[in-house]
Design a protein around this motif. Structure first.
Motif, PDB file in Angstrom:
ATOM      1  N   PHE A  43       0.598   5.688 -10.360  1.00 53.87           N
ATOM      2  CA  PHE A  43       0.797   4.720  -9.276  1.00 53.87           C
ATOM      3  C   PHE A  43       2.277   4.372  -9.167  1.00 53.87           C
ATOM      4  CE2 PHE A  43       0.789   0.270  -7.655  1.00 53.87           C
ATOM      5  CZ  PHE A  43       0.239   0.536  -6.408  1.00 53.87           C
ATOM      6  N   PRO A  44       2.932   4.667  -8.020  1.00 53.43           N
ATOM      7  CA  PRO A  44       4.367   4.374  -7.872  1.00 53.43           C
ATOM      8  C   PRO A  44       4.641   2.868  -7.926  1.00 53.43           C
ATOM      9  CG  PRO A  44       3.589   5.884  -6.162  1.00 53.43           C
ATOM     10  CD  PRO A  44       2.368   5.330  -6.841  1.00 53.43           C
ATOM     11  N   PRO A  45       5.536   2.418  -8.790  1.00 47.32           N
ATOM     12  CA  PRO A  45       5.850   0.983  -8.896  1.00 47.32           C
ATOM     13  C   PRO A  45       6.292   0.352  -7.583  1.00 47.32           C
ATOM     14  CG  PRO A  45       6.802   2.203 -10.730  1.00 47.32           C
ATOM     15  CD  PRO A  45       6.276   3.225  -9.771  1.00 47.32           C
ATOM     16  N   LYS A  46       6.928   1.148  -6.706  1.00 50.70           N
ATOM     17  CA  LYS A  46       7.423   0.590  -5.443  1.00 50.70           C
ATOM     18  C   LYS A  46       6.280   0.164  -4.514  1.00 50.70           C
ATOM     19  CE  LYS A  46       7.939   5.135  -3.220  1.00 50.70           C
ATOM     20  NZ  LYS A  46       8.905   6.076  -2.597  1.00 50.70           N
ATOM     21  N   LEU A  47       5.058   0.650  -4.809  1.00 54.47           N
ATOM     22  CA  LEU A  47       3.907   0.265  -3.987  1.00 54.47           C
ATOM     23  C   LEU A  47       3.199  -0.978  -4.522  1.00 54.47           C
ATOM     24  CD1 LEU A  47       2.264   3.735  -3.197  1.00 54.47           C
ATOM     25  CD2 LEU A  47       3.804   2.381  -1.763  1.00 54.47           C
ATOM     26  N   ALA A  48       3.658  -1.494  -5.645  1.00 51.85           N
ATOM     27  CA  ALA A  48       3.010  -2.651  -6.262  1.00 51.85           C
ATOM     28  C   ALA A  48       2.892  -3.855  -5.325  1.00 51.85           C
ATOM     29  CB  ALA A  48       3.743  -3.043  -7.549  1.00 51.85           C
ATOM     30  N   PRO A  49       3.908  -4.155  -4.505  1.00 52.07           N
ATOM     31  CA  PRO A  49       3.771  -5.298  -3.587  1.00 52.07           C
ATOM     32  C   PRO A  49       2.674  -5.114  -2.537  1.00 52.07           C
ATOM     33  CG  PRO A  49       6.079  -4.683  -3.843  1.00 52.07           C
ATOM     34  CD  PRO A  49       5.273  -3.591  -4.453  1.00 52.07           C
ATOM     35  N   HIS A  50       2.232  -3.871  -2.337  1.00 53.73           N
ATOM     36  CA  HIS A  50       1.227  -3.574  -1.315  1.00 53.73           C
ATOM     37  C   HIS A  50      -0.157  -3.315  -1.916  1.00 53.73           C
ATOM     38  CE1 HIS A  50       4.710  -3.168   1.291  1.00 53.73           C
ATOM     39  NE2 HIS A  50       5.193  -2.244   0.475  1.00 53.73           N
ATOM     40  N   ILE A  51      -0.371  -3.721  -3.167  1.00 50.00           N
ATOM     41  CA  ILE A  51      -1.607  -3.383  -3.868  1.00 50.00           C
ATOM     42  C   ILE A  51      -2.836  -3.952  -3.171  1.00 50.00           C
ATOM     43  CG2 ILE A  51      -1.403  -5.366  -5.427  1.00 50.00           C
ATOM     44  CD1 ILE A  51      -2.868  -1.881  -6.232  1.00 50.00           C
ATOM     45  N   ARG A  52      -2.726  -5.149  -2.597  1.00 49.55           N
ATOM     46  CA  ARG A  52      -3.887  -5.737  -1.923  1.00 49.55           C
ATOM     47  C   ARG A  52      -4.290  -4.902  -0.706  1.00 49.55           C
ATOM     48  NH1 ARG A  52      -4.041 -12.079  -0.703  1.00 49.55           N
ATOM     49  NH2 ARG A  52      -4.075 -11.983  -2.983  1.00 49.55           N
ATOM     50  N   PHE A  53      -3.311  -4.464   0.074  1.00 48.84           N
ATOM     51  CA  PHE A  53      -3.601  -3.629   1.236  1.00 48.84           C
ATOM     52  C   PHE A  53      -4.204  -2.291   0.803  1.00 48.84           C
ATOM     53  CE2 PHE A  53      -2.174  -0.162   4.027  1.00 48.84           C
ATOM     54  CZ  PHE A  53      -2.799  -0.533   5.215  1.00 48.84           C
TER      55      PHE A  53
END
Length: 272
Positions: A115-125
């Motif tokens: 899982f790319p760390p840069k996508l962490a803020p979008h985990i809910r979506f």
């Protein structure tokens, strides 16, 4: 598409396995006895892992309960399906497996190395998208139930690849051993599943049409071990958020791939 009628609950309206040649012979109200009772580990083992992880789940990540309870639900659905062999049981069994695979991904996604760390803020979506896709795929399961089992077996292939990769890259010898354990059990389970499906006449001649029951036992321990690995990953990779430490153990004591894995949870403060 299957119409919603009383036929859904009619005994024998779903797909039957090789053991159905002897149906209702052991118990008068259970069609495939061995295939029914071998769901007990699928029901119990995830509850064991919840019990071992209960403090962490309560204090840090309650979402881990979801895939565990789905596995227990799948065990109950599978037991109902094999006891009745009706189309309703077949569908809830298959759909619970689909939801188990995709919601397991949803629950553990943030701690996966892939899982790319840069996508962490979008985990809910991302999680909502996975749930939406699962809903859409679930609708297709009603169109041609005869192909559902094959589709699920195909989905299991990339799932096991991800599990094996994460276990081998976890930085723990015990996690790597558990990953091999999952892979070996999954391969054996697939072999028994295919053999039951394709060579039923052979097993009937030998009087041993119980390969699907063996598949249940192997796949249940394999799935439970996935929870052991991913629970360990969740604890280790969320270290800044809590004071717990997890370890993977095997029974009998550290006997490698042939040991039964389980997770232990301790307080870091107590160790220090």
């Amino acid at each position: 598409m299957i119409p919603i009628t009383g036929e859904w609950f009619e005994p024998g309206s779903g797909f039957s396995w090789c053991e159905s040649a002897y149906k209702y012979q052991v118990v008068s109200f259970i069609a495939e006895f061995a295939n029914t009772v071998t769901n007990l580990p699928i029901i119990v083992l995830p509850l064991v892992n919840i019990a071992l992880m209960r403090k962490y789940i309560a204090e840090v990540n309650p979402m881990l309960v979801v895939p565990h309870l789905l596995m227990t639900t799948n065990g109950l659905a599978s037991a109902y399906y094999h006891a009745t062999l009706n189309i309703f049981g077949q569908l809830i069994d298959e759909l619970s497996i689909l939801w188990l695979i995709l919601l397991c991904l949803t629950a553990y996604l943030p701690v996966l190395r892939l899982f790319p760390p840069k996508l962490a803020p979008h985990i809910r979506f991302i999680r909502l998208t996975i749930v939406l896709v699962t809903l859409i795929v679930s609708i297709f399961a009603f169109l041609k139930p005869s192909v559902n089992a094959f589709a699920l077996m195909i989905i299991s292939i990339p799932s096991v690849v991800v599990i094996f990769y994460e276990g081998m890259k976890a930085g723990s010898k015990d996690a790597s051993t558990a990953a091999w354990f999952v892979f070996v059990l999954w391969a054996l389970a697939c072999a028994f599943w295919c053999a039951d499906r394709a060579l039923c006449d052979v097993w009937l001649r030998l009087g041993t049409p119980y390969l699907h029951a063996v598949f249940h036992l192997l796949s249940s321990v394999s799935a439970y071990t996935v929870f052991v690995i991913f629970s360990w990953l969740d604890v280790e990779r969320r270290r800044p958020q809590h004071g717990f430490r997890a370890a993977i153990r095997f029974f009998p004591r550290q006997c490698g791939v042939f040991g039964f894995p389980y997770i232990t949870l301790t307080s870091r403060a107590a160790q220090e």
